[in-house]
Motif scaffolding. Structure first.
Motif, PDB file in Angstrom:
ATOM      1  N   UNK A   1       0.823  -1.212   0.000  1.00 33.74           N
ATOM      2  CA  UNK A   1       0.000   0.000   0.000  1.00 33.74           C
ATOM      3  C   UNK A   1       0.859   1.266   0.000  1.00 33.74           C
ATOM      4  N   UNK A   2       0.204   2.368  -0.363  1.00 31.47           N
ATOM      5  CA  UNK A   2       0.883   3.655  -0.324  1.00 31.47           C
ATOM      6  C   UNK A   2       1.148   4.215  -1.707  1.00 31.47           C
ATOM      7  N   UNK A   3       1.582   5.481  -1.753  1.00 34.17           N
ATOM      8  CA  UNK A   3       1.855   6.141  -3.033  1.00 34.17           C
ATOM      9  C   UNK A   3       3.231   6.800  -3.053  1.00 34.17           C
ATOM     10  N   UNK A   4       4.092   6.456  -2.092  1.00 36.18           N
ATOM     11  CA  UNK A   4       5.447   7.009  -2.123  1.00 36.18           C
ATOM     12  C   UNK A   4       6.193   6.469  -3.336  1.00 36.18           C
ATOM     13  N   UNK A   5       7.229   7.164  -3.740  1.00 40.12           N
ATOM     14  CA  UNK A   5       7.961   6.767  -4.934  1.00 40.12           C
ATOM     15  C   UNK A   5       8.530   5.356  -4.807  1.00 40.12           C
ATOM     16  N   UNK A   6       9.053   5.023  -3.638  1.00 39.44           N
ATOM     17  CA  UNK A   6       9.607   3.689  -3.439  1.00 39.44           C
ATOM     18  C   UNK A   6       8.562   2.608  -3.583  1.00 39.44           C
ATOM     19  N   UNK A   7       7.381   2.834  -3.009  1.00 41.34           N
ATOM     20  CA  UNK A   7       6.280   1.874  -3.108  1.00 41.34           C
ATOM     21  C   UNK A   7       5.824   1.734  -4.548  1.00 41.34           C
ATOM     22  N   UNK A   8       5.685   2.870  -5.234  1.00 42.60           N
ATOM     23  CA  UNK A   8       5.250   2.859  -6.635  1.00 42.60           C
ATOM     24  C   UNK A   8       6.239   2.082  -7.501  1.00 42.60           C
ATOM     25  N   UNK A   9       7.524   2.279  -7.285  1.00 44.90           N
ATOM     26  CA  UNK A   9       8.536   1.561  -8.060  1.00 44.90           C
ATOM     27  C   UNK A   9       8.492   0.067  -7.771  1.00 44.90           C
ATOM     28  N   UNK A  10       8.213  -0.312  -6.515  1.00 41.54           N
ATOM     29  CA  UNK A  10       8.074  -1.730  -6.193  1.00 41.54           C
ATOM     30  C   UNK A  10       6.913  -2.356  -6.957  1.00 41.54           C
ATOM     31  N   UNK A  11       5.758  -1.678  -6.942  1.00 37.83           N
ATOM     32  CA  UNK A  11       4.588  -2.216  -7.642  1.00 37.83           C
ATOM     33  C   UNK A  11       4.826  -2.264  -9.149  1.00 37.83           C
ATOM     34  N   UNK A  12       5.466  -1.224  -9.678  1.00 40.77           N
ATOM     35  CA  UNK A  12       5.755  -1.205 -11.114  1.00 40.77           C
ATOM     36  C   UNK A  12       6.706  -2.336 -11.493  1.00 40.77           C
ATOM     37  N   UNK A  13       7.705  -2.570 -10.653  1.00 42.59           N
ATOM     38  CA  UNK A  13       8.650  -3.668 -10.906  1.00 42.59           C
ATOM     39  C   UNK A  13       7.919  -5.009 -10.941  1.00 42.59           C
ATOM     40  N   UNK A  14       7.088  -5.269  -9.948  1.00 47.71           N
ATOM     41  CA  UNK A  14       6.351  -6.531  -9.910  1.00 47.71           C
ATOM     42  C   UNK A  14       5.403  -6.653 -11.103  1.00 47.71           C
ATOM     43  N   UNK A  15       4.768  -5.525 -11.455  1.00 53.38           N
ATOM     44  CA  UNK A  15       3.808  -5.544 -12.563  1.00 53.38           C
ATOM     45  C   UNK A  15       4.491  -5.829 -13.892  1.00 53.38           C
ATOM     46  N   UNK A  16       5.632  -5.183 -14.133  1.00 50.98           N
ATOM     47  CA  UNK A  16       6.248  -5.248 -15.446  1.00 50.98           C
ATOM     48  C   UNK A  16       7.287  -6.358 -15.588  1.00 50.98           C
ATOM     49  N   UNK A  17       7.903  -6.776 -14.488  1.00 52.43           N
ATOM     50  CA  UNK A  17       8.936  -7.803 -14.576  1.00 52.43           C
ATOM     51  C   UNK A  17       8.371  -9.187 -14.257  1.00 52.43           C
ATOM     52  N   UNK A  18       7.398  -9.247 -13.360  1.00 53.69           N
ATOM     53  CA  UNK A  18       6.832 -10.544 -12.964  1.00 53.69           C
ATOM     54  C   UNK A  18       5.508 -10.846 -13.666  1.00 53.69           C
TER      55      UNK A  18
ATOM     56  N   UNK B   1       9.279  -5.898 -25.016  1.00 53.04           N
ATOM     57  CA  UNK B   1      10.064  -4.660 -24.986  1.00 53.04           C
ATOM     58  C   UNK B   1       9.175  -3.454 -25.268  1.00 53.04           C
ATOM     59  N   UNK B   2       8.289  -3.566 -26.262  1.00 50.12           N
ATOM     60  CA  UNK B   2       7.358  -2.474 -26.553  1.00 50.12           C
ATOM     61  C   UNK B   2       6.440  -2.232 -25.358  1.00 50.12           C
ATOM     62  N   UNK B   3       6.024  -3.320 -24.728  1.00 45.89           N
ATOM     63  CA  UNK B   3       5.212  -3.213 -23.515  1.00 45.89           C
ATOM     64  C   UNK B   3       5.927  -2.385 -22.449  1.00 45.89           C
ATOM     65  N   UNK B   4       7.199  -2.647 -22.225  1.00 49.29           N
ATOM     66  CA  UNK B   4       7.944  -1.899 -21.209  1.00 49.29           C
ATOM     67  C   UNK B   4       8.050  -0.415 -21.565  1.00 49.29           C
TER      68      UNK B   4
END
Length: 202
Positions: free
Chosen positions: A102-119, A156-159
């Motif tokens: 949860x949350x909207x801090x930059x670190x949290x957002x980057x974690x969610x983005x990493x999981x979304x796009x890499x996993x 790659x285009x997705x990323x």
């Protein structure tokens, strides 16, 4: 209904019937992306034919392209996948991400983005492409070669498209609107996917 009234009505639907509202919206947007792709391909081929006619004056003007006739069966396939695959899976996935991180801090957002796009994305994209080819009644033994050929470019285009889009989504978009935001970005994405799958040999 005015735009403000529609937004209020739609927000209420998201609150009372979140999954069905997102599913219908996703189906319409996925189908719209495919129709847009078909029209762009039609325009490109039309311009190519007219250029060919201009280069060769011996060609009869009757050979010029006819009016646009979309493949509605193909569009229905995209709509079915938007309704029955994309919206339910993304609804559950985003809910899980928001609950676990949860949350909207930059670190949290980057974690969610990493999981979304890499996993998530490298698994979901071939699932979507496979589902589309199955709906197109393509032989099962032809699916893997298409994935091997097209998947790296698609990922790659997705990323390129989705990493910045997801950072905006997770940081600034309220939770109930995140699937709608993704669907709006997905209009562009589905147009690309439609072109990419249509480009592949039949």
């Amino acid at each position: 209904m005015h735009i403000k009234g529609f937004i209020t009505w739609y927000a209420n639907r998201l609150q009372t019937y979140p999954l069905s509202t997102k599913a219908i919206t996703s189906g319409l947007i996925a189908g719209g992306g495919d129709l847009t792709c078909q029209y762009l391909i039609y325009r490109r081929r039309k311009e190519g034919q007219y250029n060919s006619i201009n280069r060769d004056r011996k060609n009869d003007l009757s050979k010029s392209p006819s009016s646009f006739h979309p493949d509605l069966t193909r569009t229905c396939r995209f709509s079915i996948l938007g309704f029955g695959l994309i919206a339910p899976v993304v609804h559950v996935w985003y809910g899980l991400l928001m609950k676990k991180i949860p949350g909207t801090s930059l670190g949290v957002v980057l974690q969610r983005t990493f999981l979304d796009q890499v996993c998530f994305a490298p698994l979901f994209i071939p699932t979507f492409m496979t589902s589309l080819m199955i709906l197109e009644s393509k032989p099962l033994d032809s699916i893997l070669p298409v994935l091997i050929k097209d998947l790296p470019d698609v990922v790659v285009t997705n990323w390129i498209l989705w990493i910045p889009a997801m950072i905006i989504n997770f940081r600034y978009i309220p939770g109930q609107w995140q699937v709608l935001y993704s669907n709006c970005v997905g209009f562009v994405w589905n147009t690309y996917l439609s072109w990419k799958t249509q480009e592949s040999p039949k």
